[in-house]
Write a protein that holds these residues in place. Structure first.
Motif, PDB file in Angstrom:
ATOM      1  N   VAL A 180     -12.170   4.663   0.855  1.00 30.03           N
ATOM      2  CA  VAL A 180     -12.446   5.688  -0.214  1.00 30.03           C
ATOM      3  C   VAL A 180     -12.985   5.105  -1.421  1.00 30.03           C
ATOM      4  N   SER A 181     -13.802   5.837  -2.004  1.00 27.77           N
ATOM      5  CA  SER A 181     -14.283   5.117  -3.225  1.00 27.77           C
ATOM      6  C   SER A 181     -14.544   6.327  -4.433  1.00 27.77           C
ATOM      7  N   ASP A 182     -14.277   5.870  -5.773  1.00 29.27           N
ATOM      8  CA  ASP A 182     -14.534   6.730  -6.738  1.00 29.27           C
ATOM      9  C   ASP A 182     -14.415   5.640  -8.095  1.00 29.27           C
TER      10      ASP A 182
ATOM     11  N   ARG B 230      -7.962   8.516  -9.271  1.00 27.30           N
ATOM     12  CA  ARG B 230      -8.246   9.577  -8.116  1.00 27.30           C
ATOM     13  C   ARG B 230      -8.413   9.046  -6.880  1.00 27.30           C
ATOM     14  N   MET B 231      -9.064   7.637  -6.821  1.00 24.05           N
ATOM     15  CA  MET B 231      -9.374   7.015  -5.689  1.00 24.05           C
ATOM     16  C   MET B 231      -7.895   6.683  -4.991  1.00 24.05           C
ATOM     17  N   GLN B 232      -7.196   6.364  -5.724  1.00 19.52           N
ATOM     18  CA  GLN B 232      -5.646   5.897  -5.198  1.00 19.52           C
ATOM     19  C   GLN B 232      -4.982   7.333  -4.669  1.00 19.52           C
TER      20      GLN B 232
ATOM     21  N   ASP C 125      -0.584   4.336   3.669  1.00 19.66           N
ATOM     22  CA  ASP C 125      -1.663   3.782   4.691  1.00 19.66           C
ATOM     23  C   ASP C 125      -2.357   2.454   4.103  1.00 19.66           C
ATOM     24  N   ALA C 126      -1.946   1.447   4.314  1.00 19.98           N
ATOM     25  CA  ALA C 126      -2.462   0.013   3.867  1.00 19.98           C
ATOM     26  C   ALA C 126      -3.770  -0.102   4.590  1.00 19.98           C
ATOM     27  N   ARG C 127      -4.074   0.402   5.585  1.00 19.68           N
ATOM     28  CA  ARG C 127      -5.288   0.087   6.270  1.00 19.68           C
ATOM     29  C   ARG C 127      -6.446   0.666   5.270  1.00 19.68           C
ATOM     30  N   VAL C 128      -6.474   1.734   4.637  1.00 17.88           N
ATOM     31  CA  VAL C 128      -7.482   2.413   3.977  1.00 17.88           C
ATOM     32  C   VAL C 128      -8.195   1.521   2.705  1.00 17.88           C
ATOM     33  N   LYS C 129      -9.208   1.310   2.860  1.00 20.94           N
ATOM     34  CA  LYS C 129      -9.997   0.171   1.611  1.00 20.94           C
ATOM     35  C   LYS C 129     -10.020   1.137   0.528  1.00 20.94           C
ATOM     36  N   ALA C 130      -9.973   0.648  -0.876  1.00 24.21           N
ATOM     37  CA  ALA C 130     -10.373   1.552  -1.738  1.00 24.21           C
ATOM     38  C   ALA C 130     -11.377   0.551  -2.837  1.00 24.21           C
ATOM     39  N   TRP C 131     -12.753   1.178  -2.907  1.00 25.99           N
ATOM     40  CA  TRP C 131     -13.766   0.453  -3.489  1.00 25.99           C
ATOM     41  C   TRP C 131     -14.272   1.159  -4.567  1.00 25.99           C
ATOM     42  N   ALA C 132     -14.264   0.800  -5.997  1.00 25.41           N
ATOM     43  CA  ALA C 132     -14.871   1.637  -7.034  1.00 25.41           C
ATOM     44  C   ALA C 132     -16.191   1.686  -6.646  1.00 25.41           C
ATOM     45  N   ASP C 133     -17.043   0.807  -6.194  1.00 26.58           N
ATOM     46  CA  ASP C 133     -18.361   0.519  -5.777  1.00 26.58           C
ATOM     47  C   ASP C 133     -18.685   1.227  -4.481  1.00 26.58           C
ATOM     48  N   TYR C 134     -19.182   2.381  -4.419  1.00 29.48           N
ATOM     49  CA  TYR C 134     -19.503   3.084  -3.141  1.00 29.48           C
ATOM     50  C   TYR C 134     -20.534   2.494  -2.152  1.00 29.48           C
TER      51      TYR C 134
END
Length: 404
Positions: A56-58, A63-65, A72-81
């Motif tokens: 996910v990216s935002d 909101r991203m979180q 689900d710890a497998r989902v990556k969170a990146w502020a930079d799309y």
């Protein structure tokens, strides 16, 4: 994160690495834009077998979180799309950002070799359409748009009846959409944690301006980021109309828009537009953001019958079965109404989005063109842009051929 800092071509490794997915492969998806609409799309993915939300990216980290499924710890969170575009774990992306980011992000995702689901309107201005079409159609990527009625069962069924001539010769189509924003103004003051928000990154290709909570929450009604009720709502219905009537481009537009109540927004809260088509019919849109009764729908009027179509179903009423100028309607000669017999998922998804995502992901596997294909998305967005231009310029517009 300004666009002048973006690479002209993201890394090409993903293009070489990816082939056509096999039947048993899981499609790894990244959600770019984690607002309310983005989170709805991400939630639907959990109901589609063979897919997996991997990132996910935002630019607003809170909101991203919120978009990550609980636990689900497998989902990556990146502020930079761009991290998602460069990731080998991501096969496809969903672009659910404000409108002004749709084309820049779609073009970059194409360069990175990703398949794409981009929300409507696919363009933010008329001059973006041609370049977007050329890029998609030369890319071999599967790109679907968020005009989801094209994949919804009763809209497909109703289109077939129109094509069979059930209504006769159609010369007039009316569509309408009403929503009440009366209770929304308080949300404009909702606290935004500026330490968690990259405002410059949110603005992106839009003009630089100081943070404004109203513009952040209600960007659809500010010209720098959206196009008001016309691009947000009319685009859905004008897409259906142009689809049913085999119309690629409007020929003349007259429109009026003003604000009676929601003066805290920039785009008008009340709109009436008349659109003429070279196929020989007129379409009218009536939109308001001041009351919500009767919601939204379309009327196709032919010389044999009239069809009333909306997200709950459709009904066909035969012409000539009621006294002249009768106020009521006769019994329908044919109708379909969504009911409680539908599955839980079908009742929850009252917009057809789940079906549209399923169609897109099936096409990601088969490499076929999706129902809500990019050309249709560009054409429906263009009509909305012509209407907004007529409103803002205060003129009737004759649309040159080939400028849809």
């Amino acid at each position: 994160m300004r666009t002048d800092l973006l690479p002209t071509s993201p890394t090409q490794t993903a293009i070489a690495a990816r082939g056509v997915l096999g039947a048993n492969d899981r499609i790894g998806i990244a959600l770019i834009g984690c607002g309310a609409r983005g989170r709805v799309l991400a939630a639907h993915l959990g109901q589609i077998e063979g897919t997996e939300l991997r990132a996910v990216s935002d630019v607003y980290r809170l909101r991203m979180q919120q978009a990550i499924p609980a636990g689900d710890a497998r989902v990556k969170a990146w502020a930079d799309y761009r991290r998602a575009l460069d990731s080998r774990e991501v096969d496809a992306v969903i672009v659910a950002t404000p409108d002004h980011w749709h084309v820049p992000m779609t073009l970059q995702a194409l360069q990175a070799g990703k398949d794409i689901y981009v929300e409507k309107p696919v363009t933010h201005s008329l001059n973006e359409g041609e370049a977007l079409l050329e890029a998609v159609e030369s890319s071999r990527r599967v790109v679907a748009t968020g005009t989801q009625q094209r994949s919804w069962g009763h809209f497909l069924e109703a289109k077939e009846l129109v094509a069979q001539g059930a209504l006769g010769k159609i010369t007039f189509v009316r569509c309408h959409w009403s929503q009440s924003y009366a209770g929304f103004r308080a949300q404009a003051a909702e606290k935004v944690d500026l330490n968690q928000l990259d405002w410059d990154g949110w603005l992106g290709p839009a003009p630089m301006q100081p943070f404004d909570a109203t513009r952040f929450h209600f960007w659809r009604f500010f010209w720098d980021f959206g196009g008001g009720s016309v691009t947000d709502l009319m685009t859905h219905w004008i897409d259906v109309i142009q689809w049913y009537m085999a119309s690629a481009q409007v020929s003349e537009v007259r429109a009026f828009g003003t604000t009676y109540t929601n003066h805290w927004l920039e785009a008008p809260d009340t709109v009436v537009a008349t659109m003429a088509y070279p196929e020989g019919y007129t379409a009218v849109f009536e939109g308001n953001m001041t009351f919500g009764l009767l919601g939204c729908g379309i009327e196709f009027r032919g010389d044999k019958a009239m069809m009333i179509l909306n997200r709950d179903g459709y009904s066909i009423y035969e012409e000539g079965t009621m006294p002249l100028e009768a106020v009521g309607l006769p019994e329908p000669t044919y109708e379909y109404q969504r009911s409680d017999s539908l599955s839980w998922n079908e009742r929850v998804d009252g917009t057809g989005t789940l079906d549209n995502l399923r169609d897109w992901l099936a096409c990601v596997r088969s490499r076929a063109a999706p129902n809500a294909h990019i050309r249709a998305g560009v054409e429906s967005a263009a009509t909305s842009h012509w209407v907004n231009r007529a409103i803002r310029e205060g003129n009737a517009i004759t649309v040159p051929s080939g400028n849809g």
